[in-house]
Design a protein around this motif. Structure first.
Motif, short mmCIF file in Angstrom:
data_model
loop_
_atom_site.label_atom_id
_atom_site.label_comp_id
_atom_site.label_asym_id
_atom_site.label_seq_id
_atom_site.Cartn_x
_atom_site.Cartn_y
_atom_site.Cartn_z
N GLN A 82 0.84 -1.19 0.00
CA GLN A 82 0.00 0.00 0.00
C GLN A 82 0.88 1.25 0.00
O GLN A 82 2.12 1.16 0.05
N LEU A 83 0.24 2.40 -0.03
CA LEU A 83 0.92 3.67 0.06
C LEU A 83 0.65 4.31 1.42
O LEU A 83 -0.34 3.99 2.08
N VAL A 84 1.53 5.20 1.81
CA VAL A 84 1.34 5.99 3.03
C VAL A 84 1.48 7.46 2.65
O VAL A 84 2.48 7.86 2.04
N GLY A 85 0.48 8.24 3.01
CA GLY A 85 0.52 9.67 2.71
C GLY A 85 0.72 10.50 3.96
O GLY A 85 0.19 10.17 5.02
N ILE A 133 4.19 11.20 -0.41
CA ILE A 133 3.67 9.83 -0.37
C ILE A 133 4.82 8.83 -0.36
O ILE A 133 5.75 8.92 -1.17
N PHE A 134 4.75 7.91 0.58
CA PHE A 134 5.71 6.81 0.66
C PHE A 134 5.20 5.65 -0.19
O PHE A 134 4.01 5.34 -0.15
N PRO A 135 6.05 5.01 -0.97
CA PRO A 135 7.52 5.15 -1.03
C PRO A 135 8.01 6.08 -2.13
O PRO A 135 9.22 6.19 -2.35
N HIS A 136 7.11 6.75 -2.85
CA HIS A 136 7.53 7.57 -3.99
C HIS A 136 8.36 8.77 -3.59
O HIS A 136 9.30 9.14 -4.31
N ASP A 137 8.04 9.39 -2.47
CA ASP A 137 8.65 10.67 -2.12
C ASP A 137 9.63 10.59 -0.95
O ASP A 137 10.00 11.62 -0.38
N GLY A 138 10.04 9.42 -0.57
CA GLY A 138 10.99 9.28 0.53
C GLY A 138 10.96 7.88 1.10
O GLY A 138 9.98 7.15 0.93
N SER A 161 12.13 7.21 4.50
CA SER A 161 12.12 7.21 5.96
C SER A 161 11.07 8.19 6.46
O SER A 161 10.66 9.10 5.72
N PRO A 162 10.63 8.05 7.70
CA PRO A 162 9.66 9.01 8.26
C PRO A 162 10.16 10.45 8.19
O PRO A 162 9.42 11.36 7.81
N GLU A 163 11.42 10.65 8.55
CA GLU A 163 11.96 12.00 8.56
C GLU A 163 11.97 12.60 7.15
O GLU A 163 11.65 13.78 6.96
N GLU A 164 12.32 11.78 6.18
CA GLU A 164 12.39 12.27 4.80
C GLU A 164 11.00 12.60 4.26
O GLU A 164 10.81 13.64 3.60
N ILE A 165 10.03 11.75 4.56
CA ILE A 165 8.67 12.00 4.10
C ILE A 165 8.11 13.28 4.74
O ILE A 165 7.48 14.11 4.07
N ILE A 166 8.32 13.44 6.04
CA ILE A 166 7.83 14.63 6.73
C ILE A 166 8.49 15.89 6.16
O ILE A 166 7.82 16.90 5.90
N GLN A 167 9.80 15.81 5.96
CA GLN A 167 10.52 16.96 5.43
C GLN A 167 10.04 17.32 4.02
O GLN A 167 9.84 18.50 3.69
N ASN A 168 9.81 16.30 3.20
CA ASN A 168 9.36 16.56 1.83
C ASN A 168 7.94 17.12 1.81
O ASN A 168 7.62 17.99 0.98
N TYR A 190 4.53 16.94 -3.30
CA TYR A 190 5.99 17.03 -3.41
C TYR A 190 6.45 16.61 -4.80
O TYR A 190 6.03 15.56 -5.31
N ALA A 191 7.31 17.41 -5.43
CA ALA A 191 7.86 17.10 -6.75
C ALA A 191 9.30 16.61 -6.59
O ALA A 191 10.11 17.21 -5.88
#
Length: 709
Positions: free
Chosen positions: A310-313, A408-413, A415-422, A440-441
């Protein structure tokens, strides 16, 4: 669990009624002919009951001292002494129980009755005294002295009891119990009755968990005296019933002590852990889970999403023009607006969504259980529609608009920190462009190339001598003197200049370069400290951070010992800093820490309160110091939750006999607060930023008796 006062009264009344019913039934049984079946085995039953009573008393003594703590209550010590003494009299009562009469039957002796009566008197007087004196903590007495004193008291009382004092009436007249026996036990029963009343009112007032059981035990002793007052002959079943009732009383006393020594402290510890965990993981204004909790939950969601494909947003939400609201309404009203926004987001969230507060005017929604980005975008637009209705605060309506950044994980990061930052980057980009929603682009290729180049440069940096150490002083808050220093690594890149540790340390961790880099830092810090010591400066302890990879390295202990031998630095002048997350694998971590402690090196837990915390593990860790994370100290004067966390950590460390160092001290107000909390040491920009060895020597070593700051 505490019961209500009305329930307490019901329980006491029920105990009294049951005791009375048992007493009435036993008296009826005593007067019936069927009681002969019991009387025929009376001596054996008395012996068994007596030994059980003696064993129960000794058990109370053993249990009370089994669980050691730095402090004992006066009540616990007195109960220990009392029931050891009573147990000895119960034992002598049974040992001297029987004497044979001419027809071959066995009856209770005069001396045995004396011992039983003396034990009852001591127990009644002791209980009344213990629960009428003021309760307080005392130092832990030596077991040998406590036991010896009790045994000496028993010998004195026993010696007095076996004397045939002229003029004193006997307890036994032929095979009949005397009036003196009845009088003694009537008075003892009165004492137990008074004790029961005292205990009930203490229970009503204090709600202590051990008092109900002590009260039930006292009532059992009271019924025992009723049986003995009703007895007429030496082989009377009432003597047996009284002894059995005493056994029940000893059971309740033992259970009460267990509650006091084990259950109550455990429940208090659980409550303290729960409170500390809540404060550390929830935002004060909105009551929502905070950034620390977000990272933990997001990691769990990502792991589950990988399994379920699945995805995580992650949506980072910000209230537009909130500063204007804050300036016009004031902080208190603005906080109520934030609370309303948080509650609206929380109450409208779906089962697969969780809402978090990041402080200020930012919120995060973590979404899972979806498979396409279009689904996430539709849901995000519906969240924006939630605020088409105004927010009501203090009877006034406020029309709010939100800006949302999505990743959106895993497309945009990864790790949790990377996803939050993005997602946060997407939010800021949306505000710059005047958009409500922005996804996020990726600019992944360029970023990856930069990252790869930095990693290659990092591999060469150590050999080319591009790393250097800076030192930040650690100051004793009581004296104001520098008592230690923390060694911090820096990287001077030939083209990019100074590179932040926040940028190259995570890269070194992921690539495995942190192990040789960490060894270099440890060697340089020990070497520099030894140079300063040989120069005649006062000896200070140098602190060095250990990374997770270093800590788990199988040759860590050999590396530390080798560096200490190579540099000549004594282990006592080195402190290694670990993080709480390193102790997650409890058994492995404990063994590694134990080996480090054995060679004389000090150990501290860095950034305490931000990672994996458990008081249950902490009390057993072989450590010397807790370092309070700067995130708690920075806003200690503005955020009462951070103040509560700092106060709790400091108090807990004092009880565990650990030192406490606060990081990130930047102003006088923080310093005063930490002093008031009896924090031992501190470091931060208020005293000095990290500086080069030459500057540290000039500023802090050449005049070590001058207070810092």
């Amino acid at each position: 669990m505490k019961v209500k006062l009305q329930d307490q009264r019901k329980v006491v009344i029920l105990a009294l009624v049951c005791g009375l019913l048992l007493y009435i039934v036993s008296q009826w049984f005593r007067s019936s002919t069927s009681s002969d079946l019991i009387i025929s085995g009376y001596p054996v039953l008395m012996l068994l009951s007596g030994f059980a009573a003696a064993a129960a008393c000794i058990g109370i003594y053993n249990q009370s001292l089994l669980f050691q703590t730095p402090k004992l209550t006066l009540r616990r010590v007195l109960l220990t002494t009392l029931f050891l003494l009573v147990g000895l009299f119960q034992l002598v009562h049974i040992v001297l129980f029987a004497e044979e009469i001419p027809n071959g039957a066995m009856i209770e002796s005069e001396l045995s009755l004396k011992m039983m009566t003396l034990g009852s008197v001591i127990c009644a007087v002791g209980l009344l005294f213990i629960y009428t004196v003021s309760e307080k903590e005392i130092a832990l007495p030596r077991k040998f002295l406590l036991f010896s004193g009790t045994l000496g008291g028993f010998v004195i009382l026993y010696t007095l009891g076996i004397q045939n004092w002229s003029g004193l009436p006997k307890l036994l007249e032929e095979d009949m119990l005397s009036y003196t026996f009845t009088q003694f036990h009537f008075l003892v029963g009165v004492l137990y009755g008074v004790s029961a009343i005292v205990l009930f009112y203490k229970w009503k007032k204090n709600k202590d968990g051990d008092l109900p059981y002590i009260l039930y035990g006292t009532l059992s002793f009271l019924f025992a005296e009723c049986y003995w007052v009703s007895a007429t002959m030496v082989n009377d079943i009432n003597l047996l019933m009284g002894l059995l009732s005493n056994c029940i009383g000893y059971y309740f006393i033992q259970k009460g002590l267990y509650t006091s020594v084990v259950d109550t402290p455990f429940l208090k510890q659980q409550a303290a852990e729960a409170r500390m965990n809540y404060i550390a993981h929830h935002e004060d204004v909105t009551g929502l889970p905070n950034r620390r909790r977000l990272s933990q939950r997001l990691k769990a969601m990502m792991d589950e999403a990988i399994v379920q494909e699945q995805l995580v947003g992650v949506l980072v939400l910000n209230i537009n023009r909130f500063k204007t609201i804050n300036d016009s309404l004031g902080q208190q009203a603005a906080n109520r607006v934030l609370h309303q926004v948080g509650q609206r987001l929380k109450h409208s969230s779906l089962p697969c969504e969780e809402v978090f507060g990041l402080g200020r005017d930012e919120f995060v929604i973590a979404m899972t259980d979806f498979y396409t980005t279009d689904t996430a975008l539709r849901r995000t637009r519906s969240i924006l529609q939630l605020f088409e209705k105004p927010v009501m605060v203090d009877g006034n309506e406020y029309h709010l608009t939100l800006g949302i950044g999505m990743a959106i994980f895993p497309h945009d990061g990864e790790s949790p920190e990377e996803i939050i930052q993005n997602a946060d980057t997407a939010l800021h980009n949306a505000k710059e462009q005047g958009l409500e929603l922005n996804r996020y682009a990726h600019a992944m290729q360029m970023k990856a190339q930069e990252r790869l180049q930095l990693e290659n440069d990092l591999r060469k940096a150590l050999d080319r001598g591009q790393f250097y150490l800076m030192y930040q002083p650690q100051v004793n808050l009581a004296s104001g003197l520098v008592v230690g220093m923390e060694a911090l690594v820096r990287w001077q890149h030939p083209q990019r200049g100074s590179i932040s540790p926040a940028e190259f340390i995570p890269l070194a961790e992921e690539s495995g370069l942190i192990v040789p880099l960490g060894e270099w830092v440890l060697r340089q810090a020990c070497k520099q400290n030894k140079i300063w010591q040989e120069a005649g400066y006062r000896k200070l302890c140098v602190s060095v951070n250990l990374s997770m990879r270093q800590f788990r390295h199988s040759h860590l202990l050999d590396n530390i010992s080798g560096i200490l031998n190579e540099t000549g630095l004594e282990p006592a002048w080195l402190e290694l800093e670990i993080t709480e997350s390193m102790t997650f694998d409890k058994d492995r971590a404990f063994e590694q820490l134990r080996k480090i402690k054995e060679i004389g090196v000090h150990i501290s837990i860095d950034d305490f309160g931000t990672g994996y915390s458990s008081l249950h593990y902490l009390k057993d860790l072989p450590i010397d110091r807790l370092k309070i994370d700067r995130s708690f100290v920075n806003e200690v004067m503005e955020d009462r939750n951070n103040a509560a966390i700092v106060s709790t950590i400091t108090s807990m460390a004092h009880h565990l006999q650990l030192k406490v160092t606060a990081e990130g001290v930047e102003n006088e107000e923080q310093l005063v607060f930490l002093r008031d909390q009896h924090c031992h040491e501190a470091q931060g920009y208020f005293f000095s930023k990290p500086i080069l060895p030459s500057d540290f020597e000039t500023k802090f070593l050449r005049d070590v008796d001058k207070p810092a700051g």
